[in-house]
Design a protein around this motif. Structure first.
Motif, PDB file in Angstrom:
ATOM      1  N   THR A 138       0.821  -1.217   0.000  1.00 59.75           N
ATOM      2  CA  THR A 138       0.000   0.000   0.000  1.00 59.75           C
ATOM      3  C   THR A 138       0.854   1.267   0.000  1.00 59.75           C
ATOM      4  N   MET A 139       2.187   1.098  -0.083  1.00 62.04           N
ATOM      5  CA  MET A 139       3.164   2.188  -0.168  1.00 62.04           C
ATOM      6  C   MET A 139       3.415   2.879   1.167  1.00 62.04           C
ATOM      7  N   GLN A 140       3.164   2.186   2.289  1.00 59.83           N
ATOM      8  CA  GLN A 140       3.392   2.745   3.624  1.00 59.83           C
ATOM      9  C   GLN A 140       4.678   2.177   4.231  1.00 59.83           C
ATOM     10  N   LEU A 141       5.362   2.989   5.061  1.00 61.61           N
ATOM     11  CA  LEU A 141       6.546   2.508   5.754  1.00 61.61           C
ATOM     12  C   LEU A 141       6.152   1.410   6.738  1.00 61.61           C
ATOM     13  N   LEU A 142       7.054   0.452   6.911  1.00 65.87           N
ATOM     14  CA  LEU A 142       6.754  -0.685   7.787  1.00 65.87           C
ATOM     15  C   LEU A 142       6.600  -0.253   9.238  1.00 65.87           C
ATOM     16  N   ASP A 143       7.422   0.702   9.678  1.00 69.74           N
ATOM     17  CA  ASP A 143       7.401   1.135  11.084  1.00 69.74           C
ATOM     18  C   ASP A 143       6.529   2.361  11.332  1.00 69.74           C
ATOM     19  N   PHE A 144       6.212   3.095  10.286  1.00 69.15           N
ATOM     20  CA  PHE A 144       5.442   4.338  10.417  1.00 69.15           C
ATOM     21  C   PHE A 144       4.341   4.350   9.361  1.00 69.15           C
ATOM     22  N   PRO A 145       3.215   3.693   9.597  1.00 65.94           N
ATOM     23  CA  PRO A 145       2.166   3.561   8.587  1.00 65.94           C
ATOM     24  C   PRO A 145       1.533   4.876   8.157  1.00 65.94           C
ATOM     25  N   GLU A 146       1.733   5.952   8.942  1.00 62.51           N
ATOM     26  CA  GLU A 146       1.212   7.259   8.523  1.00 62.51           C
ATOM     27  C   GLU A 146       2.089   7.898   7.451  1.00 62.51           C
ATOM     28  N   VAL A 147       3.223   7.257   7.165  1.00 62.45           N
ATOM     29  CA  VAL A 147       4.162   7.781   6.170  1.00 62.45           C
ATOM     30  C   VAL A 147       4.137   6.909   4.919  1.00 62.45           C
ATOM     31  N   PHE A 148       3.967   7.552   3.766  1.00 57.01           N
ATOM     32  CA  PHE A 148       4.008   6.867   2.483  1.00 57.01           C
ATOM     33  C   PHE A 148       5.317   7.233   1.772  1.00 57.01           C
ATOM     34  N   ALA A 149       5.801   6.339   0.925  1.00 57.17           N
ATOM     35  CA  ALA A 149       7.009   6.628   0.148  1.00 57.17           C
ATOM     36  C   ALA A 149       6.889   5.966  -1.214  1.00 57.17           C
ATOM     37  N   GLY A 150       7.403   6.643  -2.230  1.00 59.72           N
ATOM     38  CA  GLY A 150       7.334   6.091  -3.573  1.00 59.72           C
ATOM     39  C   GLY A 150       8.438   6.636  -4.454  1.00 59.72           C
ATOM     40  N   GLY A 151       8.488   6.157  -5.668  1.00 59.92           N
ATOM     41  CA  GLY A 151       9.523   6.605  -6.592  1.00 59.92           C
ATOM     42  C   GLY A 151      10.873   5.999  -6.268  1.00 59.92           C
ATOM     43  N   ASP A 152      11.936   6.738  -6.577  1.00 58.59           N
ATOM     44  CA  ASP A 152      13.301   6.213  -6.455  1.00 58.59           C
ATOM     45  C   ASP A 152      13.772   6.012  -5.027  1.00 58.59           C
ATOM     46  N   CYS A 153      13.073   6.584  -4.040  1.00 54.33           N
ATOM     47  CA  CYS A 153      13.560   6.460  -2.658  1.00 54.33           C
ATOM     48  C   CYS A 153      12.903   5.303  -1.927  1.00 54.33           C
ATOM     49  N   ALA A 154      12.079   4.500  -2.605  1.00 59.54           N
ATOM     50  CA  ALA A 154      11.365   3.413  -1.946  1.00 59.54           C
ATOM     51  C   ALA A 154      11.379   2.153  -2.795  1.00 59.54           C
ATOM     52  N   ALA A 155      11.197   1.022  -2.133  1.00 61.74           N
ATOM     53  CA  ALA A 155      11.087  -0.264  -2.811  1.00 61.74           C
ATOM     54  C   ALA A 155       9.977  -1.057  -2.142  1.00 61.74           C
ATOM     55  N   VAL A 156       9.103  -1.636  -2.929  1.00 60.58           N
ATOM     56  CA  VAL A 156       7.991  -2.400  -2.372  1.00 60.58           C
ATOM     57  C   VAL A 156       8.530  -3.708  -1.803  1.00 60.58           C
ATOM     58  N   GLN A 157       8.161  -4.005  -0.582  1.00 61.35           N
ATOM     59  CA  GLN A 157       8.635  -5.204   0.101  1.00 61.35           C
ATOM     60  C   GLN A 157       8.287  -6.458  -0.704  1.00 61.35           C
ATOM     61  N   ASP A 158       9.256  -7.351  -0.862  1.00 63.69           N
ATOM     62  CA  ASP A 158       9.078  -8.624  -1.579  1.00 63.69           C
ATOM     63  C   ASP A 158       8.715  -8.433  -3.048  1.00 63.69           C
ATOM     64  N   ASP A 159       9.076  -7.282  -3.619  1.00 64.41           N
ATOM     65  CA  ASP A 159       8.816  -7.051  -5.043  1.00 64.41           C
ATOM     66  C   ASP A 159       9.930  -6.180  -5.616  1.00 64.41           C
ATOM     67  N   SER A 160      10.867  -6.799  -6.278  1.00 66.80           N
ATOM     68  CA  SER A 160      12.000  -6.064  -6.857  1.00 66.80           C
ATOM     69  C   SER A 160      11.835  -5.865  -8.362  1.00 66.80           C
ATOM     70  N   SER A 161      10.626  -6.062  -8.859  1.00 70.69           N
ATOM     71  CA  SER A 161      10.408  -6.046 -10.305  1.00 70.69           C
ATOM     72  C   SER A 161      10.172  -4.650 -10.872  1.00 70.69           C
ATOM     73  N   LEU A 162       9.947  -3.646  -9.995  1.00 69.69           N
ATOM     74  CA  LEU A 162       9.606  -2.321 -10.496  1.00 69.69           C
ATOM     75  C   LEU A 162      10.870  -1.487 -10.741  1.00 69.69           C
ATOM     76  N   PRO A 163      11.097  -1.040 -11.966  1.00 69.51           N
ATOM     77  CA  PRO A 163      12.278  -0.223 -12.255  1.00 69.51           C
ATOM     78  C   PRO A 163      12.073   1.208 -11.776  1.00 69.51           C
ATOM     79  N   PRO A 164      13.156   1.926 -11.488  1.00 69.42           N
ATOM     80  CA  PRO A 164      13.040   3.324 -11.028  1.00 69.42           C
ATOM     81  C   PRO A 164      12.825   4.279 -12.199  1.00 69.42           C
ATOM     82  N   THR A 165      11.628   4.220 -12.770  1.00 66.42           N
ATOM     83  CA  THR A 165      11.323   5.024 -13.952  1.00 66.42           C
ATOM     84  C   THR A 165      10.151   5.962 -13.686  1.00 66.42           C
ATOM     85  N   ALA A 166       9.975   6.913 -14.600  1.00 66.28           N
ATOM     86  CA  ALA A 166       8.898   7.892 -14.458  1.00 66.28           C
ATOM     87  C   ALA A 166       7.530   7.218 -14.476  1.00 66.28           C
ATOM     88  N   GLN A 167       7.353   6.214 -15.346  1.00 63.73           N
ATOM     89  CA  GLN A 167       6.029   5.591 -15.445  1.00 63.73           C
ATOM     90  C   GLN A 167       5.647   4.894 -14.141  1.00 63.73           C
TER      91      GLN A 167
END
Length: 462
Positions: A296-325
């Motif tokens: 859901t794009m939330q930090l594991l320790d701080f669920p009120e915080v979301f992160a996306g783009g190049d500074c985040a990686a979805v847990q157990d999913d390394s398939s997403l490239p750091p691209t604009a799309q």
């Protein structure tokens, strides 16, 4: 923290941050939204090469945040973030101001990674922002002027040699762009365009190795040699030092020195220092030190915080490239989940659809891998790439202005003024999609309507 604070703070105005803000505004989010970025302008990075070589202008590629957010209700703050206190839910700025939040969105992206190469940060040119493009433009023009004025053949060769470090997508796009327009610049000044050298320094044997554009490698290899001046590729070359007038690289057991006044660094990125400084344990980061987030794009320790783009990686999913799309789709998902939380609903896993890849291979040239189904090269791919990106610009108004200007120049002037309109070009224009067609229709309607009230009405429906 003041328990009465109900506002969302977004740090970083790249694709994830800006699209989160715009989607929140569009969906009538019930809380105030503050977007913080140190720059005055948004940078549409995939089109920064077009801005650099003059194919597109400032309004199209680097519009002001104030213009993009006008009427959205989003508060834009131009300032640098000094620190982020996740426990106190507070963001402190360089100006001395601070903001508390009920929800935080970390969209800081990444920074240029120099990998501890001696002199790289001091002497190589990055290509990440509008300021980078302007600085490189000025430097190259100075080099061309000096080359014309010197009779020292060795110095002239040094001034006219450009080295691009990194054989990933950014390096390929930069080298191809330079190899097309630098010779024209020099020729216009009275120089011999064949004296221009563009050299690509690639760490491995293959260019685009491990990149999302890897399937386009055969096309890229061919197209790089078809530029106004062919690109020289030095393979299995590891940059070891960048000097003001040379770059050193290791090839096998030897260290080579390549004289040049211009080294451009596109050899990777690093995690933003603000992200590195957050109190997040290593087990909740990936191998690149990016923050791990839930589906859901939330930090594991701080669920009120979301992160996306190049500074985040979805847990157990390394398939997403750091691209604009990926980044802008994550922004839309984060916005939907923020709205759900505000209304007491459960957030849902983000959905990201990879639509293939687009690679610029010179002026009016590109390669496109569409939905991993088929590939297009040359000018048709260029039209697809330009049109696709322009339909993804951040707001309908910006999309409309930039797209119609491009269509007018690229299609009507460049192609329809020519006596031979090829079938491939026509097919490519069709592939650009309904966004271009809609823009053209709206453009005609606006001309016929002629007054501001009716223009607003039309723009609201496109």
């Amino acid at each position: 923290m003041n328990s009465q604070v109900y506002q969302t703070v977004i740090i970083g105005g790249g694709f994830t941050g800006l699209f989160t803000a715009l989607h929140l505004a569009h969906e009538h989010y019930p809380r105030s939204v503050i977007l913080i970025d140190k720059n005055e302008r948004f940078c549409f990075k995939p089109l920064l090469y077009e801005y650099f070589d003059g194919e597109m202008d400032t309004v199209q590629v680097v519009p002001r945040f104030s213009e993009l957010l006008q009427g959205s209700g989003v508060i834009f703050v131009q300032d640098s973030v000094q620190s982020i206190d996740l426990h106190q839910r507070e963001v402190k700025l360089a100006s001395g101001n601070s903001y508390n939040y009920s929800n935080l969105v970390l969209a800081l992206g990444s920074v240029t990674g120099y990998h501890h190469v001696e002199g790289a940060q001091e002497n190589a040119f990055p290509f990440w922002t509008q300021a980078d493009a302007i600085a490189l433009d000025k430097h190259l023009r100075d080099c061309l002027q000096k080359a014309l004025q010197t009779e020292n053949l060795e110095q002239r060769r040094q001034l006219l040699t450009v080295v691009v470090v990194g054989g990933g997508a950014s390096g390929i796009e930069m080298a191809a762009t330079l190899a097309d327009f630098l010779p024209h610049w020099y020729d216009a000044l009275g120089g011999n365009q064949n004296e221009i050298r563009v050299i690509l320094l690639n760490h491995g044997q293959e260019i685009l190795d491990g990149d999302i554009n890897d399937p386009l490698r055969p096309i890229a290899e061919q197209e790089l040699q078809k530029r106004v001046v062919p690109i020289e590729i030095i393979r299995e070359a590891e940059a070891t030092a960048v000097r003001p007038t040379a770059i050193e690289y290791k090839s096998g057991d030897r260290v080579e020195t390549l004289p040049t006044y211009t080294t451009i660094w596109t050899a990777g990125t690093s995690t933003n220092p603000l992200i590195k400084d957050l109190p997040i344990p290593s087990e909740h980061r990936d191998k690149h030190d990016r923050l791990l987030v839930t589906p859901t794009m939330q930090l594991l320790d701080f669920p009120e915080v979301f992160a996306g783009g190049d500074c985040a990686a979805v847990q157990d999913d390394s398939s997403l490239p750091p691209t604009a799309q990926v980044a802008y789709q994550q922004g839309a998902n984060i916005a939907r989940n923020l709205k759900a939380i505000a209304f007491g609903e459960d957030p849902e896993p983000a959905k990201v659809n990879l639509r293939g890849s687009l690679l610029k291979l010179g002026v009016n040239d590109a390669a496109a891998n569409l939905f991993n189904v088929f590939e297009v090269a040359g000018e048709p791919a260029h039209l697809i790439r330009q049109g696709t990106y322009l339909t993804l610009l951040p707001t309908p108004i910006h999309d409309f202005k930039a797209t119609t200007e491009w269509v007018n120049e690229e299609i009507f002037h460049h192609h329809l003024d020519s006596p031979d309109v090829s079938k491939k070009v026509v097919q490519a224009v069709e592939l650009v999609g309904a966004g271009i067609v809609g823009a053209l229709v709206a453009r005609k309607l606006l001309k016929m309507l002629g007054d501001e009230d009716k223009r607003d009405e039309v723009m609201g429906s496109t």
